[in-house]
Structure formats: structure tokens, C-alpha cells
Design an enzyme around this catalytic site. Structure first.
Site, PDB file in Angstrom:
ATOM      1  N   GLU A   1      15.783  14.935 -26.655  1.00 52.94           N
ATOM      2  CA  GLU A   1      14.371  15.173 -26.959  1.00 52.94           C
ATOM      3  C   GLU A   1      13.532  14.601 -25.806  1.00 52.94           C
ATOM      4  O   GLU A   1      13.581  13.397 -25.546  1.00 52.94           O
ATOM      5  CB  GLU A   1      13.973  14.499 -28.275  1.00 52.94           C
ATOM      6  CG  GLU A   1      14.613  15.138 -29.504  1.00 52.94           C
ATOM      7  CD  GLU A   1      14.309  14.381 -30.793  1.00 52.94           C
ATOM      8  OE1 GLU A   1      14.186  15.025 -31.847  1.00 52.94           O
ATOM      9  OE2 GLU A   1      14.207  13.130 -30.759  1.00 52.94           O
TER      10      GLU A   1
ATOM     11  N   SER B   1      14.001   5.762 -29.749  1.00 50.74           N
ATOM     12  CA  SER B   1      13.756   6.723 -30.821  1.00 50.74           C
ATOM     13  C   SER B   1      12.564   6.295 -31.665  1.00 50.74           C
ATOM     14  O   SER B   1      12.076   7.063 -32.483  1.00 50.74           O
ATOM     15  CB  SER B   1      14.997   6.825 -31.721  1.00 50.74           C
ATOM     16  OG  SER B   1      15.326   5.555 -32.227  1.00 50.74           O
TER      17      SER B   1
ATOM     18  N   ASN C   1      15.199  12.786 -35.889  1.00 49.64           N
ATOM     19  CA  ASN C   1      15.247  11.698 -36.861  1.00 49.64           C
ATOM     20  C   ASN C   1      14.396  11.979 -38.095  1.00 49.64           C
ATOM     21  O   ASN C   1      14.640  11.425 -39.168  1.00 49.64           O
ATOM     22  CB  ASN C   1      14.841  10.366 -36.216  1.00 49.64           C
ATOM     23  CG  ASN C   1      15.974   9.806 -35.374  1.00 49.64           C
ATOM     24  OD1 ASN C   1      17.102  10.305 -35.432  1.00 49.64           O
ATOM     25  ND2 ASN C   1      15.689   8.795 -34.585  1.00 49.64           N
TER      26      ASN C   1
ATOM     27  N   HIS D   1      15.147  11.112 -25.209  1.00 55.81           N
ATOM     28  CA  HIS D   1      15.912  10.572 -26.341  1.00 55.81           C
ATOM     29  C   HIS D   1      17.241  11.293 -26.514  1.00 55.81           C
ATOM     30  O   HIS D   1      17.271  12.475 -26.867  1.00 55.81           O
ATOM     31  CB  HIS D   1      15.050  10.677 -27.621  1.00 55.81           C
ATOM     32  CG  HIS D   1      15.718  10.131 -28.828  1.00 55.81           C
ATOM     33  ND1 HIS D   1      15.600  10.689 -30.086  1.00 55.81           N
ATOM     34  CD2 HIS D   1      16.548   9.063 -28.981  1.00 55.81           C
ATOM     35  CE1 HIS D   1      16.309   9.988 -30.944  1.00 55.81           C
ATOM     36  NE2 HIS D   1      16.900   9.001 -30.306  1.00 55.81           N
TER      37      HIS D   1
HETATM   38  N1  CAA Z   1      32.231   8.726 -27.821  1.00 59.95           N
HETATM   39  C1  CAA Z   1      32.585   9.704 -26.951  1.00 59.95           C
HETATM   40  N2  CAA Z   1      33.217  10.825 -27.344  1.00 59.95           N
HETATM   41  C2  CAA Z   1      33.475  10.958 -28.655  1.00 59.95           C
HETATM   42  C3  CAA Z   1      33.114   9.993 -29.613  1.00 59.95           C
HETATM   43  C4  CAA Z   1      32.464   8.834 -29.140  1.00 59.95           C
HETATM   44  N3  CAA Z   1      32.049   7.847 -29.947  1.00 59.95           N
HETATM   45  N4  CAA Z   1      33.495  10.405 -30.839  1.00 59.95           N
HETATM   46  C5  CAA Z   1      34.080  11.603 -30.675  1.00 59.95           C
HETATM   47  N5  CAA Z   1      34.069  11.928 -29.357  1.00 59.95           N
HETATM   48  C6  CAA Z   1      34.592  13.129 -28.759  1.00 59.95           C
HETATM   49  C7  CAA Z   1      36.098  13.174 -28.883  1.00 59.95           C
HETATM   50  O1  CAA Z   1      36.711  12.528 -27.779  1.00 59.95           O
HETATM   51  C8  CAA Z   1      36.360  14.656 -28.896  1.00 59.95           C
HETATM   52  O2  CAA Z   1      36.355  15.149 -27.565  1.00 59.95           O
HETATM   53  P1  CAA Z   1      37.251  16.413 -27.178  1.00 59.95           P
HETATM   54  O3  CAA Z   1      36.843  17.550 -28.058  1.00 59.95           O
HETATM   55  O4  CAA Z   1      36.908  16.669 -25.753  1.00 59.95           O
HETATM   56  O5  CAA Z   1      38.652  16.005 -27.401  1.00 59.95           O
HETATM   57  C9  CAA Z   1      35.143  15.246 -29.594  1.00 59.95           C
HETATM   58  O6  CAA Z   1      34.117  14.259 -29.498  1.00 59.95           O
HETATM   59  C10 CAA Z   1      35.406  15.546 -31.047  1.00 59.95           C
HETATM   60  O7  CAA Z   1      35.853  14.351 -31.657  1.00 59.95           O
HETATM   61  P2  CAA Z   1      36.886  14.269 -32.867  1.00 59.95           P
HETATM   62  O8  CAA Z   1      37.806  15.448 -32.774  1.00 59.95           O
HETATM   63  O9  CAA Z   1      37.464  12.909 -32.896  1.00 59.95           O
HETATM   64  O10 CAA Z   1      36.001  14.338 -34.171  1.00 59.95           O
HETATM   65  P3  CAA Z   1      34.942  15.379 -34.630  1.00 59.95           P
HETATM   66  O11 CAA Z   1      35.295  16.775 -34.260  1.00 59.95           O
HETATM   67  O12 CAA Z   1      34.670  15.048 -36.048  1.00 59.95           O
HETATM   68  O13 CAA Z   1      33.613  15.005 -33.779  1.00 59.95           O
HETATM   69  C11 CAA Z   1      31.565  13.885 -33.654  1.00 59.95           C
HETATM   70  C12 CAA Z   1      33.063  13.731 -33.823  1.00 59.95           C
HETATM   71  C13 CAA Z   1      31.241  14.466 -32.280  1.00 59.95           C
HETATM   72  C14 CAA Z   1      30.959  12.495 -33.765  1.00 59.95           C
HETATM   73  C15 CAA Z   1      31.052  14.872 -34.772  1.00 59.95           C
HETATM   74  O14 CAA Z   1      31.497  14.435 -36.012  1.00 59.95           O
HETATM   75  C16 CAA Z   1      29.553  14.990 -34.825  1.00 59.95           C
HETATM   76  O15 CAA Z   1      28.950  15.766 -34.085  1.00 59.95           O
HETATM   77  N6  CAA Z   1      28.941  14.201 -35.736  1.00 59.95           N
HETATM   78  C17 CAA Z   1      27.482  14.197 -35.873  1.00 59.95           C
HETATM   79  C18 CAA Z   1      26.893  13.229 -34.852  1.00 59.95           C
HETATM   80  C19 CAA Z   1      25.416  13.192 -34.935  1.00 59.95           C
HETATM   81  O16 CAA Z   1      24.752  13.824 -35.735  1.00 59.95           O
HETATM   82  N7  CAA Z   1      24.824  12.379 -34.038  1.00 59.95           N
HETATM   83  C20 CAA Z   1      23.380  12.133 -34.034  1.00 59.95           C
HETATM   84  C21 CAA Z   1      23.103  10.819 -34.679  1.00 59.95           C
HETATM   85  S1  CAA Z   1      21.385  10.467 -34.764  1.00 59.95           S
HETATM   86  C22 CAA Z   1      21.030   9.713 -33.311  1.00 59.95           C
HETATM   87  O17 CAA Z   1      21.846   9.400 -32.487  1.00 59.95           O
HETATM   88  C23 CAA Z   1      19.562   9.487 -33.054  1.00 59.95           C
HETATM   89  C24 CAA Z   1      19.049   8.157 -33.254  1.00 59.95           C
HETATM   90  O18 CAA Z   1      17.966   7.856 -32.775  1.00 59.95           O
HETATM   91  C25 CAA Z   1      19.722   7.197 -34.131  1.00 59.95           C
END
Ligand code: CAA
Length: 286
Positions: A153, A120, A192, A141
Site C-alpha cells: 500500500e 500500518s 487492515n 506498507h
Molecule cells: N517467510 C517467507 N516465506 C514464507 C513464509 C515466511 N514466514 N511462510 C511461507 N513462506 C513461503 C514458503 O517458503 C512457500 O514458498 P514456495 O512456494 O516458494 O515454496 C510459500 O510461502 C507457501 O508456503 P507454505 O506452502 O508453507 O504455506 P501456504 O501455502 O499456506 O502459504 C502463506 C503460507 C503465504 C503465509 C499463506 O498462508 C498466506 O498467504 N496467508 C495469508 C497471509 C496474509 O494475509 N498476510 C497479511 C497479514 S496482514 C499484514 O501483514 C498487515 C499488517 O499491518 C499487520
């Protein structure tokens, strides 16, 4: 360009889930890491993830077994790269290490193989020359958690060929993702940069005592429909990662707004890295 075999380098948080996404999509996938212990942990996590999806009725047992069967692992980079049509590098975010890996891949991966980096913070132009095949190099990404997040990305550098872009776009779509094309290697790419702006504002509101961290997160969820508030998300990504992204962005842009925020830097210094360390802005019990 036919892609059938994928090598993912680095079995950390991102690499292991990228590899599983590839295996689920039907690709013969190798997950490579220098540490056998990290590979064991990755395998256990992915097996647990697959078992929980089967238990929830979201995946057929047979599909889970087939995907895990398609996913092998290795500590030997040279041997693993020998058959790859696409390599996705998700090793640590250190330029020297990535440059060394790309130089090695340039020698051992088939000449047609595309070499993508999940970085990233490092544009692929910084390491493309080391591979000796810059037209076949780009950023790919993914987002955390990579098994869930739809965005990938695809960032082209000045020398990336159209065929390379089309091929990695095709792979991302087969993974069930919604790839976006980034035509310029700007710091932070798209996501980001947006996340950085939100985090900056949230940190300033908290620092000025306008509202509690909890209430800022609640507002982002309930007023804006974000799945997580900015502090929850920073804890998920890792405060060390957030700090590192800010450092790299600031080094490239020199703009005051990109300077790493002291609240984050202080947390990192005191070992509070977010979910992975048990505490960040919030405490966690694993
Ligand atoms: N690994 C794999 N699967 C996961 C997981 C993980 N760490 N966390 C949650 N899940 C899955 C769950 O198993 C669940 O699957 P099912 O629907 O099939 O049962 C699903 O995701 C939903 O999980 P939860 O019901 O436990 O919780 P939630 O609805 O709050 O979702 C989340 C969790 C998907 C993390 C959601 O909160 C979300 O989309 N958060 C935002 C994440 C985000 O913005 N990520 C980008 C970060 S920036 C980045 O990565 C870039 C960089 O360069 C740093």
C-alpha cells in the site's frame, strides 16, 4: 528519479524480508538495526530462506548468492543513510522513535532521497515535517510475510509529490509486487480495514459459541478461499500487533466497532502472542 541504493531501517519480521526483497530485485541494500544480535538473526533467517528456495529448485544458487551479496547490514544509521536513494523505515511502531529517525534522516540522507515508512498505524503526515522534506515522504506498507505477499500500500500524505509516488510505485513493481495507491490517510488504510472487519465478525462468532475457532477458520478457507482462517492469520501477524492496530485505529476513529476486542487483549496480557510466542489461538511447536 533513479533509485539504486535502498536503506531498510529495522531488522524485525518485516524489515529483514523487505530488505531481502530489495536485494533480490537488484538493489544495493543496507539493513540497519540498533541491535547487532537482531541483525545476526535476520541474516541467518534470510540465508536459511534462500538455501531452502535453492534446495526446492525455486531459485538458482547464483541468484541467491548475488542477492545475499547485495545485502549488507549495519548498526550505524548515519553512515548507512549517506548513500541511500530510498529509505524504508520498518522500526518499532512508536511515534517518537519514528519521528526521531525521520528527523535524523532529514539531516543525513541525500537531499533527493525518498523517505518511506512501512508503518500500518502511523500516517506519514505525522512524521513528514520532522524530516524537513515532506514532498519526499509517504507510507510504503508491506504485508507479512513480505517476501511472499504481493500487495504494497503506497499511502500519500497531503504533501507527497507525484514524483515520489511514481518512484516508490516503480520500486514496488521492480520488487515483483502489485502496489496500490491509497489517496487518503485513513486509519488502517485498505487491507487492515478489511482484515479488521473479518476479525471482528470471527471473534463475535467464537465468543457467542456459534462455532469453534477451528471451524470458523476452516469455513474461511473452504467456503471463501482465504489462504488462512482469521484466527490462523491473527496468530501469524501477532496478537500484540493486532491489538496495537486496534488501539491506534480506535484512538483515531473513536468508533465502537474499532475498539480492541477483549479476547485479543486477554491473550496478549497472558503472553499468548501467536506463532512467535509458541501459542495464540493455537499452540505451535517451532
Ligand atoms: N517467510 C517467507 N516465506 C514464507 C513464509 C515466511 N514466514 N511462510 C511461507 N513462506 C513461503 C514458503 O517458503 C512457500 O514458498 P514456495 O512456494 O516458494 O515454496 C510459500 O510461502 C507457501 O508456503 P507454505 O506452502 O508453507 O504455506 P501456504 O501455502 O499456506 O502459504 C502463506 C503460507 C503465504 C503465509 C499463506 O498462508 C498466506 O498467504 N496467508 C495469508 C497471509 C496474509 O494475509 N498476510 C497479511 C497479514 S496482514 C499484514 O501483514 C498487515 C499488517 O499491518 C499487520
Amino acid at each position: 528519479m533513479m533509485i539504486e541504493r535502498i536503506l531498510v531501517i529495522g531488522a524485525g519480521t518485516m524489515g529483514r524480508q523487505i530488505a531481502m526483497s530489495c536485494a533480490l530485485a537488484g538493489y544495493a541494500t543496507i539493513l540497519q538495526d540498533v541491535s547487532a544480535q537482531v541483525l545476526r538473526e535476520a541474516r541467518a533467517e534470510l540465508e536459511g530462506w534462500a538455501a531452502s528456495r535453492v534446495a526446492k529448485g525455486k531459485m538458482a544458487r547464483e541468484d541467491a548468492e548475488l542477492a545475499l551479496g547485495r545485502l549488507s547490514q549495519s548498526t550505524d544509521l548515519e553512515r548507512s543513510a549517506g548513500q541511500a536513494d530510498l529509505v524504508i523505515e520498518a522500526a518499532v511502531e512508536q511515534r517518537e522513535i519514528k519521528e526521531r529517525i525521520f528527523a535524523q534522516l532529514g539531516c543525513v540522507a541525500p537531499t533527493h532521497a525518498i523517505l518511506a515508512t512501512n508503518s500500518s498505524t502511523l500516517p506519514s503526515s505525522a512524521i513528514a515535517a520532522a524530516s524537513g522534506r515532506p514532498a519526499l515522504v509517504c507510507n510504503m506498507h508491506f504485508f507479512n510475510p513480505a517476501l511472499v505477499m504481493k500487495c504494497v500500500e503506497i499511502v500519500r500524505n497531503g504533501q507527497t509529490s507525484d514524483a515520489t509516488v511514481q518512484a516508490v510505485m516503480g520500486v514496488a513493481k521492480r520488487l515483483g509486487k502489485e502496489p496500490v495507491l491509497v489517496n487518503k490517510e485513513i486509519p488502517g488504510f485498505i487491507a487492515n480495514r478489511i482484515m479488521g472487519a473479518i476479525n471482528r465478525e470471527a471473534l463475535e462468532l467464537a465468543e457467542a459459541g456459534v462455532a469453534s475457532i477451528d471451524d470458523i477458520d476452516t469455513t474461511a478457507r473452504t467456503a471463501l478461499g482465504h489462504p488462512m482462517g482469521p484466527f490462523e492469520l491473527m496468530d501469524l501477524v501477532g496478537l500484540d500487533v493486532i491489538d496495537f492496530i486496534a488501539q491506534m485505529t480506535y484512538a483515531q476513529s473513536g468508533e465502537e466497532q474499532d475498539r480492541p476486542h477483549q479476547l485479543i487483549t486477554e491473550k496478549v496480557r497472558s503472553g499468548k502472542l501467536g506463532r512467535k510466542s509458541g501459542e495464540g489461538f493455537y499452540p505451535y511447536t517451532h
